[in-house]
Enzyme design. Structure first.
Site, mmCIF file in Angstrom:
data_model
loop_
_atom_site.group_PDB
_atom_site.id
_atom_site.type_symbol
_atom_site.label_atom_id
_atom_site.label_comp_id
_atom_site.label_asym_id
_atom_site.label_seq_id
_atom_site.Cartn_x
_atom_site.Cartn_y
_atom_site.Cartn_z
ATOM 1 N N LYS A 83 0.096 -1.405 0.382
ATOM 2 C CA LYS A 83 1.072 -2.288 0.494
ATOM 3 C C LYS A 83 1.323 -3.381 1.632
ATOM 4 C CE LYS A 83 3.820 1.468 0.858
ATOM 5 N NZ LYS A 83 2.983 2.513 0.520
ATOM 6 N N THR A 84 0.810 -2.863 2.854
ATOM 7 C CA THR A 84 0.673 -3.951 4.071
ATOM 8 C C THR A 84 -0.494 -4.800 3.726
ATOM 9 O OG1 THR A 84 1.508 -2.068 5.624
ATOM 10 C CG2 THR A 84 0.042 -3.949 6.415
ATOM 11 N N ASP A 128 8.384 -3.550 6.384
ATOM 12 C CA ASP A 128 7.813 -2.026 5.983
ATOM 13 C C ASP A 128 8.727 -0.748 6.251
ATOM 14 O OD1 ASP A 128 5.853 -0.323 5.292
ATOM 15 O OD2 ASP A 128 4.962 -0.078 6.982
ATOM 16 N N THR A 177 8.033 3.747 0.563
ATOM 17 C CA THR A 177 7.409 4.889 -0.264
ATOM 18 C C THR A 177 8.237 6.041 -0.726
ATOM 19 O OG1 THR A 177 8.098 6.232 1.917
ATOM 20 C CG2 THR A 177 5.447 5.196 1.802
ATOM 21 N N ARG A 236 -6.500 4.625 2.631
ATOM 22 C CA ARG A 236 -6.469 4.881 4.127
ATOM 23 C C ARG A 236 -7.279 6.196 4.566
ATOM 24 N NH1 ARG A 236 -0.284 4.814 5.992
ATOM 25 N NH2 ARG A 236 -0.556 2.563 5.871
#
Length: 374
Positions: A83-84, A128, A177, A236
């Site tokens: 997402k980032t 975020d 999330t 990640r």
């Protein structure tokens, strides 16, 4: 701007990281540099998520042709799926700076007003964990996203005065999330919502191959595939495993990330062949060995593994449920036959399990309509 400060690349792509205005809330500098070095710079280079990528590509291209900022974008999905990275790519594709902050950092309307009032025309504001913003800040954001203005309250009580402050057009990119925790009025302000799913093993292998090259790590396809298969569908985690296997290969091996190095390193760091780590196996072990397969309440299960209930629920449980090891029932958490098989145990017969736990039969174990309040 000097040539050394030019954020463009030889391939005509644009580096949004060169114009980050506020990197507050991000991890340590070393981790940030590592992540930034591995992030794709263009939407076409973003691996996986083909539907979201195509939808965003259409949105951004239409905005470029109109010469106006695109609609606000909401990105939802589990942690670590990009997402980032997509927020950075959106800013790069628009050739605009990006201001980065997070929901927990905005606990007062004044905090948000300070950020919004300093935005430039066309700038991208990345929020975020947007679902964790304070309610007064959320209400201010409604107006800012829709009308590009905020009302600054001066004074208190009957003498308070609202001063409207006009804002330049900008684009909010929110990441969450837990999209269900966003209030409906805020969710409706986003013109585009993209949900990121877990990655296929082939996509993770592509990511690992690219990142190994960027890090100068020599690897083999077998070693890459081994790490990709244990990464739980999350880039990640894949990058984290790559770093640990690289360390092992440099210290204990010949410097090459091959199959033997990957297996030995992941064994050392308690990651099994299905991607389960120490906490995952502890949850399954407690369910099967101590509670006969369940069902058992979340708080009781958390005490059994020595963790907080939130940790079990948010860290271990999503992957275990998705992979079919854990079942959420009205009476609590229960182990599936896959969990017993993974631990090398034989599941009890329905009658034995019911007798052990005090439930009548297997249907009674899962069929009670009471909620899990333990």
């Amino acid at each position: 701007m000097s040539e050394s400060d030019d954020p463009s690349y030889d391939d005509e792509s644009y580096d949004a990281t060169a114009r980050i205005v506020d990197p507050g809330g991000h991890p340590a500098d070393e981790d940030r540099r590592f992540e930034a070095a591995l992030r794709p710079r263009r939407l076409a280079d973003f691996p996986g998520q083909p539907r979201v990528r195509d939808q965003l590509g259409l949105l951004l291209e239409a905005a470029r042709r109109r010469g106006a900022p695109p609609d606000h974008v909401l990105l939802s999905g589990p942690p670590g799926l990009g997402k980032t990275s997509l927020a950075m790519i959106i800013a790069a594709e628009l050739e605009q700076p990006i201001r980065i902050t997070s929901g927990p950092a905005i606990q007062h309307a004044g905090d948000l007003a300070a950020v919004l009032s300093s935005l430039a025309e066309g700038e991208v504001l990345f929020l975020d964990e947007i679902h964790r913003m304070a309610r007064p800040a959320e209400e201010m954001l409604y107006l800012a996203m829709e009308d590009f203005r905020v009302d600054i309250i001066v004074g208190k009580g009957p003498g308070a005065t609202a001063i409207p402050l006009e804002l330049p057009a900008f684009t909010v990119v929110g990441a969450t999330t837990r999209a269900g925790l966003l209030p409906a009025p805020l969710r409706d302000r986003f013109g585009f919502t993209g949900h990121l799913d877990f990655y296929a093993t082939a996509d993770l292998a592509q990511i690992l191959t690219r990142n190994a090259t960027l890090l100068g790590v020599e690897s083999t396809p077998q070693g890459i595939d081994e790490m990709a298969g244990r990464s739980r569908g999350t880039p990640r985690i894949a990058n984290r495993l790559l770093r640990r296997v690289r360390d092992y290969a440099q210290v204990q091996g010949n410097g090459i990330v091959d199959l033997s190095a990957a297996r030995a390193a992941l064994r050392l760091f308690d990651v099994d062949d299905r991607g389960l780590d120490r906490l995952d196996r502890a949850v399954l072990d407690a369910l099967c060995r101590r509670f006969g397969g369940g069902p058992v309440g979340l708080s009781t299960l958390a005490v059994a593994v020595g963790e907080e209930a939130d940790t079990v629920e948010t860290v271990a449980e999503p992957y275990l449920v998705r992979e079919g090891y854990l079942v959420r029932t009205p009476r609590g958490r229960a182990a599936s036959p896959m969990a017993w098989a993974h631990l090398g145990l034989t599941p009890p017969t329905p009658s034995a399990a019911g007798t052990q736990l005090g439930f009548g039969d297997i249907e009674g174990r899962f069929g009670d309509s009471r909620s899990d309040t333990d």
